[in-house]
Design a protein around this motif. Structure first.
Motif, PDB file in Angstrom:
ATOM      1  N   ALA A   5     -95.120 102.964  -6.098  1.00  0.00           N
ATOM      2  CA  ALA A   5     -95.674 101.694  -5.612  1.00  0.00           C
ATOM      3  C   ALA A   5     -97.191 101.760  -5.496  1.00  0.00           C
ATOM      4  O   ALA A   5     -97.903 100.826  -5.903  1.00  0.00           O
ATOM      5  CB  ALA A   5     -95.055 101.333  -4.268  1.00  0.00           C
ATOM      6  N   PHE A   6     -97.708 102.858  -4.957  1.00  0.00           N
ATOM      7  CA  PHE A   6     -99.149 102.962  -4.743  1.00  0.00           C
ATOM      8  C   PHE A   6     -99.905 103.352  -6.010  1.00  0.00           C
ATOM      9  O   PHE A   6    -101.129 103.450  -5.987  1.00  0.00           O
ATOM     10  CB  PHE A   6     -99.447 103.954  -3.628  1.00  0.00           C
ATOM     11  CG  PHE A   6     -99.239 103.372  -2.254  1.00  0.00           C
ATOM     12  CD1 PHE A   6    -100.218 102.596  -1.661  1.00  0.00           C
ATOM     13  CD2 PHE A   6     -98.055 103.569  -1.572  1.00  0.00           C
ATOM     14  CE1 PHE A   6    -100.033 102.051  -0.415  1.00  0.00           C
ATOM     15  CE2 PHE A   6     -97.857 103.027  -0.324  1.00  0.00           C
ATOM     16  CZ  PHE A   6     -98.846 102.253   0.259  1.00  0.00           C
ATOM     17  N   GLN A   7     -99.176 103.579  -7.125  1.00  0.00           N
ATOM     18  CA  GLN A   7     -99.837 103.785  -8.403  1.00  0.00           C
ATOM     19  C   GLN A   7     -99.989 102.485  -9.186  1.00  0.00           C
ATOM     20  O   GLN A   7    -100.632 102.469 -10.237  1.00  0.00           O
ATOM     21  CB  GLN A   7     -99.050 104.800  -9.240  1.00  0.00           C
ATOM     22  CG  GLN A   7     -99.169 106.226  -8.731  1.00  0.00           C
ATOM     23  CD  GLN A   7     -98.320 107.200  -9.521  1.00  0.00           C
ATOM     24  OE1 GLN A   7     -97.391 106.795 -10.232  1.00  0.00           O
ATOM     25  NE2 GLN A   7     -98.620 108.481  -9.398  1.00  0.00           N
ATOM     26  N   ARG A   8     -99.431 101.410  -8.650  1.00  0.00           N
ATOM     27  CA  ARG A   8     -99.538 100.117  -9.333  1.00  0.00           C
ATOM     28  C   ARG A   8    -100.951  99.546  -9.166  1.00  0.00           C
ATOM     29  O   ARG A   8    -101.667  99.895  -8.233  1.00  0.00           O
ATOM     30  CB  ARG A   8     -98.507  99.149  -8.767  1.00  0.00           C
ATOM     31  CG  ARG A   8     -97.066  99.568  -9.063  1.00  0.00           C
ATOM     32  CD  ARG A   8     -96.087  98.633  -8.393  1.00  0.00           C
ATOM     33  NE  ARG A   8     -94.708  99.034  -8.669  1.00  0.00           N
ATOM     34  CZ  ARG A   8     -93.641  98.457  -8.127  1.00  0.00           C
ATOM     35  NH1 ARG A   8     -93.806  97.439  -7.273  1.00  0.00           N
ATOM     36  NH2 ARG A   8     -92.436  98.881  -8.421  1.00  0.00           N
ATOM     37  N   PRO A   9    -101.325  98.647 -10.076  1.00  0.00           N
ATOM     38  CA  PRO A   9    -102.685  98.075 -10.008  1.00  0.00           C
ATOM     39  C   PRO A   9    -102.992  97.372  -8.689  1.00  0.00           C
ATOM     40  O   PRO A   9    -104.142  97.338  -8.257  1.00  0.00           O
ATOM     41  CB  PRO A   9    -102.703  97.087 -11.183  1.00  0.00           C
ATOM     42  CG  PRO A   9    -101.683  97.606 -12.136  1.00  0.00           C
ATOM     43  CD  PRO A   9    -100.602  98.220 -11.284  1.00  0.00           C
ATOM     44  N   GLN A  10    -101.954  96.809  -8.041  1.00  0.00           N
ATOM     45  CA  GLN A  10    -102.204  96.089  -6.786  1.00  0.00           C
ATOM     46  C   GLN A  10    -102.717  96.994  -5.681  1.00  0.00           C
ATOM     47  O   GLN A  10    -103.302  96.517  -4.703  1.00  0.00           O
ATOM     48  CB  GLN A  10    -100.916  95.398  -6.304  1.00  0.00           C
ATOM     49  CG  GLN A  10    -100.373  94.360  -7.265  1.00  0.00           C
ATOM     50  CD  GLN A  10     -99.310  94.958  -8.175  1.00  0.00           C
ATOM     51  OE1 GLN A  10     -99.439  96.097  -8.613  1.00  0.00           O
ATOM     52  NE2 GLN A  10     -98.269  94.171  -8.442  1.00  0.00           N
ATOM     53  N   PHE A  11    -102.462  98.301  -5.789  1.00  0.00           N
ATOM     54  CA  PHE A  11    -102.824  99.228  -4.719  1.00  0.00           C
ATOM     55  C   PHE A  11    -103.883 100.241  -5.144  1.00  0.00           C
ATOM     56  O   PHE A  11    -104.066 101.247  -4.479  1.00  0.00           O
ATOM     57  CB  PHE A  11    -101.575  99.961  -4.220  1.00  0.00           C
ATOM     58  CG  PHE A  11    -100.585  99.058  -3.554  1.00  0.00           C
ATOM     59  CD1 PHE A  11    -100.771  98.635  -2.253  1.00  0.00           C
ATOM     60  CD2 PHE A  11     -99.462  98.621  -4.240  1.00  0.00           C
ATOM     61  CE1 PHE A  11     -99.859  97.802  -1.643  1.00  0.00           C
ATOM     62  CE2 PHE A  11     -98.547  97.787  -3.638  1.00  0.00           C
ATOM     63  CZ  PHE A  11     -98.739  97.360  -2.338  1.00  0.00           C
ATOM     64  N   ARG A  12    -104.560  99.963  -6.235  1.00  0.00           N
ATOM     65  CA  ARG A  12    -105.650 100.840  -6.637  1.00  0.00           C
ATOM     66  C   ARG A  12    -106.926 100.487  -5.870  1.00  0.00           C
ATOM     67  O   ARG A  12    -107.185  99.324  -5.572  1.00  0.00           O
ATOM     68  CB  ARG A  12    -105.906 100.715  -8.146  1.00  0.00           C
ATOM     69  CG  ARG A  12    -104.799 101.330  -8.995  1.00  0.00           C
ATOM     70  CD  ARG A  12    -105.100 101.165 -10.464  1.00  0.00           C
ATOM     71  NE  ARG A  12    -104.066 101.779 -11.286  1.00  0.00           N
ATOM     72  CZ  ARG A  12    -104.011 101.692 -12.602  1.00  0.00           C
ATOM     73  NH1 ARG A  12    -104.942 101.001 -13.255  1.00  0.00           N
ATOM     74  NH2 ARG A  12    -103.046 102.281 -13.272  1.00  0.00           N
ATOM     75  N   VAL A  13    -107.681 101.497  -5.581  1.00  0.00           N
ATOM     76  CA  VAL A  13    -108.941 101.278  -4.862  1.00  0.00           C
ATOM     77  C   VAL A  13    -109.966 100.668  -5.804  1.00  0.00           C
ATOM     78  O   VAL A  13    -110.140 101.120  -6.936  1.00  0.00           O
ATOM     79  CB  VAL A  13    -109.468 102.610  -4.283  1.00  0.00           C
ATOM     80  CG1 VAL A  13    -110.799 102.378  -3.571  1.00  0.00           C
ATOM     81  CG2 VAL A  13    -108.461 103.195  -3.328  1.00  0.00           C
ATOM     82  N   GLN A  14    -110.638  99.631  -5.324  1.00  0.00           N
ATOM     83  CA  GLN A  14    -111.687  98.969  -6.094  1.00  0.00           C
ATOM     84  C   GLN A  14    -113.016  99.164  -5.370  1.00  0.00           C
ATOM     85  O   GLN A  14    -113.416  98.334  -4.542  1.00  0.00           O
ATOM     86  CB  GLN A  14    -111.361  97.482  -6.250  1.00  0.00           C
ATOM     87  CG  GLN A  14    -110.083  97.226  -7.049  1.00  0.00           C
ATOM     88  CD  GLN A  14    -109.751  95.745  -7.131  1.00  0.00           C
ATOM     89  OE1 GLN A  14    -109.576  95.095  -6.110  1.00  0.00           O
ATOM     90  NE2 GLN A  14    -109.665  95.213  -8.345  1.00  0.00           N
ATOM     91  N   PRO A  15    -113.705 100.255  -5.668  1.00  0.00           N
ATOM     92  CA  PRO A  15    -114.942 100.567  -4.934  1.00  0.00           C
ATOM     93  C   PRO A  15    -115.981  99.462  -5.010  1.00  0.00           C
ATOM     94  O   PRO A  15    -116.698  99.208  -4.034  1.00  0.00           O
ATOM     95  CB  PRO A  15    -115.438 101.847  -5.617  1.00  0.00           C
ATOM     96  CG  PRO A  15    -114.241 102.426  -6.280  1.00  0.00           C
ATOM     97  CD  PRO A  15    -113.397 101.274  -6.685  1.00  0.00           C
ATOM     98  N   GLY A  16    -116.083  98.796  -6.162  1.00  0.00           N
ATOM     99  CA  GLY A  16    -117.096  97.758  -6.317  1.00  0.00           C
ATOM    100  C   GLY A  16    -116.936  96.641  -5.303  1.00  0.00           C
ATOM    101  O   GLY A  16    -117.901  96.218  -4.655  1.00  0.00           O
ATOM    102  N   TRP A  17    -115.697  96.157  -5.156  1.00  0.00           N
ATOM    103  CA  TRP A  17    -115.452  95.077  -4.204  1.00  0.00           C
ATOM    104  C   TRP A  17    -115.672  95.540  -2.769  1.00  0.00           C
ATOM    105  O   TRP A  17    -116.241  94.802  -1.940  1.00  0.00           O
ATOM    106  CB  TRP A  17    -114.031  94.543  -4.373  1.00  0.00           C
ATOM    107  CG  TRP A  17    -113.870  93.628  -5.545  1.00  0.00           C
ATOM    108  CD1 TRP A  17    -113.273  93.919  -6.737  1.00  0.00           C
ATOM    109  CD2 TRP A  17    -114.315  92.275  -5.650  1.00  0.00           C
ATOM    110  NE1 TRP A  17    -113.318  92.841  -7.582  1.00  0.00           N
ATOM    111  CE2 TRP A  17    -113.956  91.812  -6.935  1.00  0.00           C
ATOM    112  CE3 TRP A  17    -114.992  91.418  -4.788  1.00  0.00           C
ATOM    113  CZ2 TRP A  17    -114.240  90.514  -7.369  1.00  0.00           C
ATOM    114  CZ3 TRP A  17    -115.271  90.117  -5.216  1.00  0.00           C
ATOM    115  CH2 TRP A  17    -114.900  89.678  -6.501  1.00  0.00           C
TER     116      TRP A  17
END
Length: 540
Positions: free
Chosen positions: A372-384
């Protein structure tokens, strides 16, 4: 720091496409949580007297100035050991207003979580384990997010215990930043006594462990480095006002008076299970997970770490205010050990230890969480995340914006009453419950001295009792009224409802026209209260 431990845990490269993509579910939840915490009014008014305390320190040039905000202990020495925090808070307030205070509160909530996440990453916990742990911590500790110097002790415990563990496990030599951190801690919050015990215990245990060999012993050079740097750190804590008095403060018998349990943060955790069962049970369950990891890998736990966890467990169960320290330190130490235990159980073809067999049932759950945490919804987005931080910082530190931040006042504060008092030039000595006394001083400053305020431990217990029980008309109310009037009280700011609304409900028929009245409080002169109670002989 935000992305370092996450990238290490995930062990997957991040592409620029991810950074430029639309915000995902994780980013939205993170930003929303901390923005909500930012705009929410402060839970209490401690920041008010702390800002005034910092201002008084600068005015008098004394690190421990005498008391000046009340008329009951005016001019007496007070046991305040947070001079650096108070001066810093006054500087933030003077420069940036409520925007600076709200930004500082947000930093006090984010930094401990980052330190826990960094500690989990160094302990080999995968991204899904880090995320799940931090989500649980946020859900439990959200009510504690406030602008309090106690947060300095939380950060100090996480920093120092992490540095000590890195040194004792051979990951990294003990940093020379330790003495500086202890010096700052010793002048920011009296909770530094826990740090003193931690450092002293680590030095003593590691030398003793060379004989006991309970843990892998340190080399002579490592023990000497620990003793040198740790000793300097201990010495640095004494470069502060009244370090001995600060230590003896916790042993004063007055602090064990039952009246101080009326402050919510001083309630023992077990006593809250009837009133707040979800919170209390959640606190014990979350701490139990970290403790289970410690028990399963007990020989990997240094003796001073075990003593730290036991001490924090005792403090948290004695007073609610220590729950964040207990939970975060237990998670930082115990979750990496729990994760190691799970991996060992999953990899073993045959689990010989009986206590490990139930852990095999968690394997399907951990696999689902990992996916679940490897899905795109749970990836860290440092820029945002970095962008949101920049916007928050710029808005807070731009004086015109920072001073106009929304939701500056809590609905529990008697704002309308003080607006009327200021507009009509009312000044003098005010009797009120502690929080209202603090707000009176915050708004009126020298023109409004209080009977007691939120600095509860500075006042004799009988004065705190007066502020609570006189308004409830308990059996001793005549003696309490005489004492309040004997101090030269000019005005009574009374609650109009709830347990402390009984005094007003009783005398209301005898008051032709109060000075001020709303749904929350009523303002009366001392003569009005005295005369109204004199017409109620049945009460006596």
């Amino acid at each position: 720091m935000t992305t370092a431990f996450i990238d290490a845990a995930v062990r997957k490269p991040r592409t620029s496409a991810i950074a430029l993509a639309a915000p995902n579910l994780l980013t939205i939840c993170l930003v929303a949580t901390f923005v909500l915490n930012y705009i929410t009014p402060f839970n209490d008014l401690d920041f008010a007297w702390q800002i005034r305390g910092g201002e008084r320190i600068l005015e008098t040039g004394q690190l421990l100035p005498t008391e000046a905000f009340s008329y009951t202990i005016h001019g007496k020495p007070v046991s305040q050991f947070e001079w650096l925090y108070e001066v810093s808070l006054y500087g933030v307030w003077s420069a940036f207003g409520f925007g600076g205070l709200k930004l500082l509160r947000t930093a006090f909530t984010v930094v401990p979580l980052l330190l826990v996440g960094l500690r989990l990453s160094k302990g080999g916990v995968r991204w899904h384990g880090i995320a799940l742990t931090l989500i649980a911590a946020v859900g439990l500790l959200y009510p504690f997010w406030n602008l309090r110097p106690l947060c300095c002790t939380t950060i100090g415990l996480l920093l120092v215990s992490g540095w000590l563990r890195d040194h004792c496990t051979g990951r990294r030599p003990l940093t020379w930043w330790l003495p500086l951190a202890m010096l700052l801690w010793g002048n920011l919050h009296p909770g530094v006594i826990t740090g003193q015990g931690l450092v002293f215990g680590a030095i003593a245990w590691e030398w003793l462990n060379r004989l006991l060999r309970w843990n892998p012993p340190l080399s002579t050079a490592a023990c000497r480095r620990l003793t040198l740097i740790g000793g300097l750190g201990l010495a640095a804590t004494f470069l502060s006002p009244a370090p001995i008095a600060r230590f003896l403060l916790v042993f004063q018998p007055e602090l064990r008076h039952p009246i101080f349990r009326l402050f919510g943060e001083m309630q023992p955790l077990p006593l809250l299970i009837a009133e707040h069962p979800v919170f209390t049970i959640s606190a014990y369950l979350l701490a139990a997970v970290g403790t289970l990891g410690v028990l399963c890998q007990l020989r990997r736990v240094r003796g001073w770490e075990a003593a730290l966890l036991l001490g924090l467990a005792f403090l948290a169960n004695s007073a609610l205010r220590c729950v964040p320290d207990w939970e975060l330190v237990t998670l930082a130490i115990g979750i990496p050990l729990f994760a190691t235990t799970l991996r060992n159980a999953f990899r073993a073809r045959r689990v010989s230890e009986g206590y490990l067999r139930p852990l095999l049932a968690l394997r399907p759950v951990t696999l689902k969480l990992r996916r679940a945490f490897q899905r795109p919804q749970f990836r860290v987005q440092p820029g945002w995340l970095i962008g949101a931080c920049i916007v928050l910082i710029v808005a807070s530190l731009t004086p015109p914006l920072g001073r106009r931040m929304p939701k500056q006042n809590s609905p529990e504060w008697p704002v309308a009453a003080l607006d009327w008092i200021e507009a009509n030039g009312v000044h003098g000595r005010f009797f009120a419950q502690p929080d209202h006394g603090t707000y009176i001083g915050w708004r009126l400053r020298e023109r409004g001295l209080c009977y007691v305020d939120a600095r509860g431990f500075l006042f004799p217990p009988e004065l705190i009792e007066d502020s609570h029980f006189l308004q409830q008309l308990t059996a001793e109310w005549p003696e309490r009224l005489d004492r309040v009037l004997a101090f030269g009280t000019d005005y009574f700011l009374l609650e109009t409802s709830g347990p402390r609304g009984k005094l007003w409900e009783t005398i209301q028929p005898s008051i032709a026209e109060p000075l001020y009245l709303d749904a929350q409080v009523v303002l009366l002169s001392a003569a009005q209260v005295r005369d109204a109670l004199a017409t109620k002989p049945a009460l006596k």
